[in-house]
Design an enzyme around this catalytic site. Structure first.
Site, PDB file in Angstrom:
ATOM      1  N   ASN A   1      30.618  76.687  28.627  1.00 62.59           N
ATOM      2  CA  ASN A   1      30.829  75.019  28.935  1.00 62.59           C
ATOM      3  C   ASN A   1      29.796  74.147  28.008  1.00 62.59           C
ATOM      4  OD1 ASN A   1      33.559  75.455  30.910  1.00 62.59           O
ATOM      5  ND2 ASN A   1      31.903  76.522  31.604  1.00 62.59           N
ATOM      6  N   HIS A   2      30.455  73.211  27.194  1.00 65.15           N
ATOM      7  CA  HIS A   2      29.614  72.187  26.420  1.00 65.15           C
ATOM      8  C   HIS A   2      29.269  71.162  27.561  1.00 65.15           C
ATOM      9  CE1 HIS A   2      30.791  73.491  22.407  1.00 65.15           C
ATOM     10  NE2 HIS A   2      30.915  74.560  23.207  1.00 65.15           N
ATOM     11  N   ASP A   3      28.605  70.821  27.410  1.00 64.21           N
ATOM     12  CA  ASP A   3      27.871  69.478  28.753  1.00 64.21           C
ATOM     13  C   ASP A   3      28.665  68.596  27.829  1.00 64.21           C
ATOM     14  OD1 ASP A   3      26.988  67.899  30.021  1.00 64.21           O
ATOM     15  OD2 ASP A   3      24.773  68.687  29.530  1.00 64.21           O
ATOM     16  N   GLY A   4      29.466  67.693  29.130  1.00 64.81           N
ATOM     17  CA  GLY A   4      30.434  66.700  28.699  1.00 64.81           C
ATOM     18  C   GLY A   4      29.552  65.265  28.984  1.00 64.81           C
TER      19      GLY A   4
ATOM     20  N   THR B   1      29.024  66.069  23.108  1.00 67.70           N
ATOM     21  CA  THR B   1      29.616  67.374  23.590  1.00 67.70           C
ATOM     22  C   THR B   1      29.382  68.602  21.621  1.00 67.70           C
ATOM     23  OG1 THR B   1      31.758  67.690  22.272  1.00 67.70           O
ATOM     24  CG2 THR B   1      31.209  67.595  24.515  1.00 67.70           C
TER      25      THR B   1
END
Ligand SMILES: CC(C)(COP(=O)(O)OP(=O)(O)OC[C@H]1O[C@@H](n2cnc3c(N)ncnc32)[C@H](O)[C@@H]1OP(=O)(O)O)[C@@H](O)C(=O)NCCC(=O)NCCS
Length: 240
Positions: A99-102, A107
Site C-alpha cells: 500500500n503506497h502512502d496516499g 505515492t
C-alpha cells in the site's frame, strides 16, 4: 490432500518453481522494456515470492492451482493463514503489503527508486497486516484478497471479488469493492455452526457423518454434532 490437480502449499515443489521462475523472467523482461534508472529492476525483485514462504493452510483445504501471492516487504513480514476445509478456486491472488502512502506528496516510492532504500525504513509502502481466512471458506475464481483482510468462518467470496477488511462469518461477498449480498444461514444457525467448530473434529468422526455434512439439512447435522461437542474430549479435536 491427495486429489490430483489440486495444489497445497508446501507440496509439489518442482511444479511450483518453474512458475515462480517464469514470473520473475517476465518481470525482468518488463523491466528491460521500461528502463528507468534501475528503479524498476529493484522493484521486480519484490514482486513474486514462493507461496509456501508465507502461507499456512489447515487440513483438507486446497487450491485449484497455486494462488498468486504478491508480497511486498513490510517492517513486520505479513503472512496468509488459512483454516481447514477451505476451497480456493483458480487464479485467486493475495496481496501482502504494497500500500503506497496516499498522504505523502507522491505515492511513488522515491527513496527506493533514487537511493535503493527499503520500504521497511522509509514507510513509503506499507501493509495492513496478515490475511486471516477462517474454516470452510470458499473463494471463487479470480478473487483478490488484500493485505489485512480477515474472512470469517463459512464465508463465500464470489468470482472476481476484491476483498479487504473484515468479512463476517458465513457472509456471501461479491463485487469490487466486495459487498455482502446475504449470509448463508440465519444468525442462530451461524452461531451454532461456529460453536460446533465441526472442522476441528477428527477425520473418522467426520467420515461417519459425511452424508450429513454435505446435506442441506443443517438442523439434523447440528443435532448430530452438538452432543459430540458437549461431551467433547478436548484431545479429540487435536488427534487428527
Ligand atoms: C458468489 C456466488 C456464490 C453467489 O451465488 P448466489 O448466491 O446464487 O447469487 P445470485 O446468483 O443469486 O446473485 C445475487 C446477486 O449478486 C450478483 N453476483 C453474483 N455473483 C457475483 C459475482 N461473482 N460478482 C458480482 N456480482 C455477482 C448477481 O448479479 C446478483 O445481483 P442482483 O441481486 O443485483 O441481481 C456466485 O455468484 C459466484 O461468484 N460463484 C463463484 C463460482 C466460481 O468461481 N467457481 C470456481 C470453481 S470453485
Amino acid at each position: 490432500v491427495d486429489i490430483p490437480g489440486f495444489y497445497r502449499p508446501g507440496e509439489g515443489k518442482s511444479s511450483r518453481r518453474p512458475t515462480a521462475r517464469l514470473a520473475r523472467k517476465l518481470a525482468f523482461s518488463l523491466a528491460k522494456r521500461f528502463p528507468n534508472d534501475g528503479g524498476m529492476t529493484a522493484l521486480v525483485d519484490h514482486l513474486m515470492v514462493l507461496p509456501d514462504d508465507v502461507i499456512t493452510m489447515g487440513r483438507w483445504s486446497y487450491c485449484d492451482n497455486p494462488p498468486q501471492v504478491h508480497s511486498y516487504p513490510t517492517p513486520v513480514p505479513e503472512r496468509i493463514v488459512i483454516g481447514a476445509f477451505c476451497s480456493i478456486a483458480k487464479d485467486v491472488s493475495f496481496i501482502l503489503g504494497g500500500n503506497h502512502d496516499g498522504r505523502r506528496v507522491t505515492t511513488s516510492p522515491v527513496h527506493l527508486l533514487f537511493n535503493g532504500e527499503g520500504y521497511e525504513q522509509t514507510g513509503e509502502v506499507s501493509g495492513r497486516g496478515d490475511i486471516i481466512i477462517g474454516n470452510d471458506v470458499w473463494i471463487g475464481r479470480g478473487a483478490m484478497v488484500l493485505s489485512g483482510a480477515r474472512i470469517g468462518d463459512g464465508a463465500i467470496v464470489g468470482a472476481r471479488a476484491v476483498i479487504s477488511g473484515t468479512i463476517a462469518p458465513y457472509a456471501v461477498m461479491v463485487g469490487s469493492p466486495g459487498r455482502e449480498i446475504r449470509r448463508r444461514f440465519d444468525d442462530i444457525t451461524i452461531a451454532r455452526l461456529r460453536a460446533s467448530a465441526w472442522w476441528d473434529l477428527p477425520d473418522d468422526v467426520l467420515r461417519d457423518a459425511i452424508d450429513l455434512l454435505s446435506s442441506r439439512d443443517i438442523e439434523t447435522f447440528l443435532d448430530f454434532v452438538e452432543p459430540l461437542r458437549r461431551g467433547a474430549n478436548p484431545t479429540l479435536a487435536a488427534s487428527h
